[in-house]
Design a protein around this motif. Structure first.
Motif, mmCIF file in Angstrom:
data_model
loop_
_atom_site.group_PDB
_atom_site.id
_atom_site.type_symbol
_atom_site.label_atom_id
_atom_site.label_comp_id
_atom_site.label_asym_id
_atom_site.label_seq_id
_atom_site.Cartn_x
_atom_site.Cartn_y
_atom_site.Cartn_z
ATOM 1 N N PHE A 74 0.829 -1.206 0.000
ATOM 2 C CA PHE A 74 0.000 0.000 0.000
ATOM 3 C C PHE A 74 0.864 1.257 0.000
ATOM 4 O O PHE A 74 0.643 2.170 -0.799
ATOM 5 C CB PHE A 74 -0.911 -0.018 1.227
ATOM 6 N N THR A 75 1.864 1.332 0.881
ATOM 7 C CA THR A 75 2.726 2.516 0.918
ATOM 8 C C THR A 75 3.625 2.574 -0.312
ATOM 9 O O THR A 75 3.944 3.663 -0.794
ATOM 10 C CB THR A 75 3.580 2.535 2.190
ATOM 11 N N ALA A 148 -5.673 -1.739 -1.064
ATOM 12 C CA ALA A 148 -6.118 -1.441 0.296
ATOM 13 C C ALA A 148 -6.872 -2.613 0.906
ATOM 14 O O ALA A 148 -6.686 -2.941 2.089
ATOM 15 C CB ALA A 148 -7.007 -0.197 0.287
ATOM 16 N N ALA A 149 -7.733 -3.253 0.129
ATOM 17 C CA ALA A 149 -8.483 -4.401 0.632
ATOM 18 C C ALA A 149 -7.536 -5.533 1.024
ATOM 19 O O ALA A 149 -7.734 -6.204 2.050
ATOM 20 C CB ALA A 149 -9.480 -4.883 -0.422
ATOM 21 N N ARG A 150 -6.488 -5.739 0.231
ATOM 22 C CA ARG A 150 -5.508 -6.776 0.560
ATOM 23 C C ARG A 150 -4.716 -6.386 1.812
ATOM 24 O O ARG A 150 -4.417 -7.242 2.654
ATOM 25 C CB ARG A 150 -4.557 -6.987 -0.614
ATOM 26 N N ASP A 151 -4.391 -5.107 1.928
ATOM 27 C CA ASP A 151 -3.652 -4.634 3.094
ATOM 28 C C ASP A 151 -4.443 -4.884 4.383
ATOM 29 O O ASP A 151 -3.876 -5.231 5.422
ATOM 30 C CB ASP A 151 -3.356 -3.144 2.952
ATOM 31 N N GLY A 159 -12.257 -6.091 -2.485
ATOM 32 C CA GLY A 159 -11.564 -5.128 -3.331
ATOM 33 C C GLY A 159 -12.217 -5.014 -4.696
ATOM 34 O O GLY A 159 -12.390 -3.907 -5.224
ATOM 35 N N ARG A 160 -12.587 -6.152 -5.265
ATOM 36 C CA ARG A 160 -13.234 -6.142 -6.583
ATOM 37 C C ARG A 160 -14.589 -5.454 -6.511
ATOM 38 O O ARG A 160 -14.948 -4.655 -7.389
ATOM 39 C CB ARG A 160 -13.379 -7.571 -7.092
#
Length: 465
Positions: A74-75, A148-151, A159-160
């Motif tokens: 993400f970062t 973000a959803a994975r994070d 996320g999808r």
């Protein structure tokens, strides 16, 4: 070689402009949005890009940038706008131009005050703004919802689903903006009250709105300043706000030396009535201000000005360089200081802009843009999000981005291109998932390079000490 069709004049009929948008599907079919670069492609060199993107930054702070980008995919993504621009330039695009944010991601959407003191939700960072194909902003923003959803370790479908929500909101609002009265579309704003009506009034959203309403110069001053020899001065808050440091002593010394000329240029960039307002303030203090992930290494200073000896005004002076998009899209339509590019792009795309938004050049010709540091500003924190929050935020961002693109471009052309089917929604979700994989692979390469000693990374506090 067949020449590309020219976009119709802004005064052309809505039917002609919409027809142009539909015709652009032959240039880039909506299903082609699903295409993504391969992370191991021979013409991709993420570490070479990283080295190139560090040119012009404060050398001592480059390892800090690497350290921040190492924290997570993400970062890394937040700091990799120019790498994604390189990738997008190799993919088909719509050819329908608007004023791009240039770095549309979650942290660049939030609340701030309009000149009338309404709380507005909008894009709030335009460092990379430039005229370009609307799809570049949409693709960058969509991918970050998957990242973000994975994070947050949400289920893969979250996320999808967020990307589909973003796409549907963008498509629906663009159609509405196209059909609105021209002035109504120009004046349209997404206020805090409108945002609450879009989704559930949950605790997260209400907390951010309350935080924004409390985020004023006076409230900030209560914790960030102190009286020194009878004058209001900034309090040291390393590594985020400080007067001096090994890494930046040279830079702040240069900035202070040329400050009178800088302030004169900045004042001249303001409208006459705001020059009169600015004249009521006296400069009390100058400090270093640590910027966000993508801007680490760029020069950034904080001015504390005071009116009547007690009323504070905090101005952020942030270095503006050429947009990362310029290598692919060409220079801005109007040449001049990079700070001017940022300010003009921001005013064109935002629903309302800071009354103190302006630009100037420091010694050595470095461009800067200036804005208030605290003026009812607040943003969402990813760590506070639940799956439903991410979906509702995607809808708000889709609404906001459509409004910005409709103001800075041609809503009829974009609406004509997107059409009524959900082909766009599905293809965008496919792209976002595929590019999130590319981003993760690039992040792993950076980790490996740091582990092997090829790339340096240090802690922010260490650099500021």
């Amino acid at each position: 070689m067949k020449s590309e069709p020219r976009a119709p004049d802004a005064k052309a009929s809505p039917a002609d402009r919409r027809a142009f948008g539909r015709a652009q599907r032959t240039r880039c079919a909506r299903g082609q949005w699903a295409e993504s670069p391969q992370p191991d492609a021979k013409d991709r060199d993420p570490l070479g890009w990283l080295k190139a993107s560090n040119r012009g930054r404060v050398p001592e702070l480059v390892p800090v940038r690497h350290g921040r980008m190492l924290a997570s995919p993400f970062t890394f993504y937040r700091g990799a706008a120019s790498l994604m621009a390189n990738d997008l330039a190799k993919l088909p695009h719509s050819g329908i131009a608007t004023q791009l944010c240039g770095d549309a991601h979650l942290a660049n959407f939030g609340f701030f005050a309009s000149p009338e003191r309404s709380l507005v939700f909008d894009i709030n960072d335009f460092d990379e703004t430039l005229q370009g194909p609307f799809d570049w902003d949409v693709r960058r923003l969509a991918t970050l919802f998957v990242v973000a959803a994975r994070d947050r370790k949400f289920k893969p479908r979250v996320g999808r689903d967020a990307v589909r929500q973003l796409a549907e909101a963008y498509r629906d609002r663009m159609r509405r903006f196209a059909q609105m009265d021209t002035l109504d579309a120009w004046y349209a704003r997404l206020t805090s009250q409108t945002l609450l009506k879009l989704g559930a009034q949950d605790a997260t959203e209400l907390a951010v709105i309350r935080k924004a309403r409390r985020s004023t110069s006076r409230v900030f001053a209560s914790g960030a300043t102190e009286i020194v020899d009878g004058r209001l001065m900034m309090r040291e808050q390393p590594p985020f706000v400080y007067h001096d440091a090994k890494a930046t002593a040279r830079e702040i010394r240069r900035f202070r030396t040329g400050l009178p000329a800088f302030l004169a240029q900045y004042r001249a960039s303001l409208p006459p009535e705001r020059q009169r307002l600015f004249d009521r303030y006296e400069l009390n203090d100058v400090t270093v201000l640590t910027p966000g992930v993508g801007s680490v290494g760029r020069r950034c200073f904080l001015l504390l000005l005071v009116a009547d000896g007690v009323h504070p005004l905090f101005l952020q002076c942030k270095e503006a360089c050429d947009s990362v998009l310029q290598a692919h899209l060409g220079p801005p339509l109007e040449q001049g200081s990079p700070g001017r590019r940022v300010v003009q792009g921001q005013k064109l795309a935002q629903a309302a802009s800071d009354v103190f938004l302006g630009w100037a050049e420091a010694q050595g010709g470095r461009g800067f843009y200036v804005r208030q540091l605290r003026d009812m500003k607040a943003s969402y924190k990813l760590e506070d999000f639940k799956p439903i929050d991410l979906l509702e935020f995607a809808e708000a961002c889709g609404y906001s981005l459509a409004r910005a693109h409709a103001k800075g471009g041609d809503a009829w052309a974009i609406d004509g291109y997107l059409g009524r089917s959900r082909t766009f929604n599905t293809a965008l979700a496919d792209f976002a998932e595929a590019y999130a994989d590319v981003n993760q692979a690039d992040w792993r390469r950076l980790k490996a390079a740091v582990a092997s000693g090829k790339v340096a990374a240090v802690d922010l506090a260490e650099a500021a000490s």
